[in-house]
Design a protein around this motif. Sequence first.
Motif, PDB file in Angstrom:
ATOM      1  N   HIS A  84       0.704  -1.281  -0.185  1.00 54.07           N
ATOM      2  CA  HIS A  84      -0.073  -0.244   0.072  1.00 54.07           C
ATOM      3  C   HIS A  84       0.395   1.322   0.223  1.00 54.07           C
ATOM      4  O   HIS A  84       0.127   1.933  -0.771  1.00 54.07           O
ATOM      5  CB  HIS A  84      -0.847  -0.217   1.380  1.00 54.07           C
ATOM      6  N   GLU A  85       1.834   1.697   0.454  1.00 50.76           N
ATOM      7  CA  GLU A  85       2.501   2.332   0.939  1.00 50.76           C
ATOM      8  C   GLU A  85       2.909   2.183  -1.108  1.00 50.76           C
ATOM      9  O   GLU A  85       3.745   3.822  -1.027  1.00 50.76           O
ATOM     10  CB  GLU A  85       3.973   2.190   2.095  1.00 50.76           C
ATOM     11  N   GLU A  86       3.626   1.713  -1.117  1.00 47.92           N
ATOM     12  CA  GLU A  86       4.467   1.337  -2.515  1.00 47.92           C
ATOM     13  C   GLU A  86       3.389   2.373  -3.022  1.00 47.92           C
ATOM     14  O   GLU A  86       4.217   3.123  -3.931  1.00 47.92           O
ATOM     15  CB  GLU A  86       4.881   0.450  -3.143  1.00 47.92           C
ATOM     16  N   PHE A  87       2.153   2.079  -3.582  1.00 50.80           N
ATOM     17  CA  PHE A  87       1.177   2.260  -4.324  1.00 50.80           C
ATOM     18  C   PHE A  87       0.758   3.420  -3.856  1.00 50.80           C
ATOM     19  O   PHE A  87       1.070   5.063  -5.035  1.00 50.80           O
ATOM     20  CB  PHE A  87      -0.003   1.563  -3.856  1.00 50.80           C
ATOM     21  N   VAL A  88       0.964   3.870  -3.175  1.00 53.56           N
ATOM     22  CA  VAL A  88       0.428   5.727  -2.624  1.00 53.56           C
ATOM     23  C   VAL A  88       1.807   7.004  -2.969  1.00 53.56           C
ATOM     24  O   VAL A  88       1.639   7.764  -3.559  1.00 53.56           O
ATOM     25  CB  VAL A  88       0.593   6.038  -0.777  1.00 53.56           C
ATOM     26  N   ASP A  89       2.634   6.086  -2.709  1.00 54.03           N
ATOM     27  CA  ASP A  89       4.435   7.007  -3.290  1.00 54.03           C
ATOM     28  C   ASP A  89       4.672   6.930  -4.682  1.00 54.03           C
ATOM     29  O   ASP A  89       5.073   7.800  -5.238  1.00 54.03           O
ATOM     30  CB  ASP A  89       5.694   5.698  -2.677  1.00 54.03           C
ATOM     31  N   GLY A  90       3.584   6.241  -5.231  1.00 55.08           N
ATOM     32  CA  GLY A  90       3.396   6.621  -6.642  1.00 55.08           C
ATOM     33  C   GLY A  90       2.554   7.454  -7.546  1.00 55.08           C
ATOM     34  O   GLY A  90       2.226   7.587  -8.758  1.00 55.08           O
ATOM     35  N   ASP A  91       1.923   8.204  -6.092  1.00 51.30           N
ATOM     36  CA  ASP A  91       1.197   9.509  -6.856  1.00 51.30           C
ATOM     37  C   ASP A  91      -0.094   9.299  -7.173  1.00 51.30           C
ATOM     38  O   ASP A  91      -0.207  10.491  -8.078  1.00 51.30           O
ATOM     39  CB  ASP A  91       1.921  10.572  -7.155  1.00 51.30           C
ATOM     40  N   ASP A  93      -4.200   9.105  -8.761  1.00 49.89           N
ATOM     41  CA  ASP A  93      -5.321  10.092  -8.572  1.00 49.89           C
ATOM     42  C   ASP A  93      -6.017   9.312  -8.083  1.00 49.89           C
ATOM     43  O   ASP A  93      -6.269   8.656  -7.113  1.00 49.89           O
ATOM     44  CB  ASP A  93      -5.687  10.381  -9.951  1.00 49.89           C
ATOM     45  N   ALA A  94      -7.366  10.667  -7.146  1.00 56.11           N
ATOM     46  CA  ALA A  94      -8.084  10.195  -6.378  1.00 56.11           C
ATOM     47  C   ALA A  94      -9.192   8.812  -5.985  1.00 56.11           C
ATOM     48  O   ALA A  94      -8.387   8.585  -5.335  1.00 56.11           O
ATOM     49  CB  ALA A  94      -8.372  12.104  -5.413  1.00 56.11           C
ATOM     50  N   GLU A  95      -9.263   8.809  -7.420  1.00 54.28           N
ATOM     51  CA  GLU A  95     -10.231   7.822  -7.632  1.00 54.28           C
ATOM     52  C   GLU A  95      -9.387   6.695  -8.073  1.00 54.28           C
ATOM     53  O   GLU A  95     -10.014   5.524  -6.993  1.00 54.28           O
ATOM     54  CB  GLU A  95     -10.652   7.144  -9.688  1.00 54.28           C
ATOM     55  N   ALA A  96      -8.232   6.641  -8.207  1.00 53.41           N
ATOM     56  CA  ALA A  96      -7.226   5.043  -7.978  1.00 53.41           C
ATOM     57  C   ALA A  96      -6.894   4.569  -6.463  1.00 53.41           C
ATOM     58  O   ALA A  96      -7.276   3.703  -5.981  1.00 53.41           O
ATOM     59  CB  ALA A  96      -6.016   5.237  -9.403  1.00 53.41           C
ATOM     60  N   LEU A  97      -6.781   6.091  -5.784  1.00 54.54           N
ATOM     61  CA  LEU A  97      -6.400   5.200  -4.445  1.00 54.54           C
ATOM     62  C   LEU A  97      -7.751   5.116  -3.712  1.00 54.54           C
ATOM     63  O   LEU A  97      -6.927   4.188  -3.201  1.00 54.54           O
ATOM     64  CB  LEU A  97      -5.821   7.072  -4.181  1.00 54.54           C
ATOM     65  N   ASP A  98      -8.831   5.748  -4.059  1.00 50.92           N
ATOM     66  CA  ASP A  98     -10.236   4.735  -3.634  1.00 50.92           C
ATOM     67  C   ASP A  98     -10.172   3.729  -3.428  1.00 50.92           C
ATOM     68  O   ASP A  98     -10.334   3.107  -2.353  1.00 50.92           O
ATOM     69  CB  ASP A  98     -11.255   5.967  -3.768  1.00 50.92           C
TER      70      ASP A  98
END
Length: 165
Positions: A84-91, A93-98
């Motif tokens: 999850h941290e690696e995904f978030v570090d990839g910045d 967009d909001a929809e993809a993160l949600d």
Amino acid sequence: MSAQSIEDLFVEGLQEMYYTEQQLTDALEDLESSSSSEDAKNAFSEHREETQRHVERLEEVFDSIGHEAEAHEDPVVDAMIRQHEEFVDGDPDAEALDRYNMLAAQKSEHYEIASYGTLTSLAEKLGHDDAADTLESILREEEQALDEVAELTEQFDQQTVEASQ
């Protein structure tokens, strides 16, 4: 794991779930803060409170079987958090993160359900009736949490479809 008996396997499983619940308490805070959906934020906040109660209830289970509550690192939960941290570090967009946050929540719920199912069965086999009852209760709460995340994901999908039309 270095279990030599069913009792050892049970205690080591409890130690891993104790660690898991502690780690997920922090991870749920991260999921809440990184979500743009208010519904998701609320769901993660509520589940975080429930997860904190699971930590306390696991301490009761340890006490009921005569063992000190001790956390044992679980590489599975560490890998999920790291992913999850690696995904978030990839910045993203909001929809993809949600979407990813909901996926991460579903993964962890499935893992917890499998773990608590096994622990409940072991507790019953070992005659730890109070522990089995507590673990069964936690298992039911995890199943309910999975249902809630699945419903939230479905609502998110519907809102995404409606917004694109």
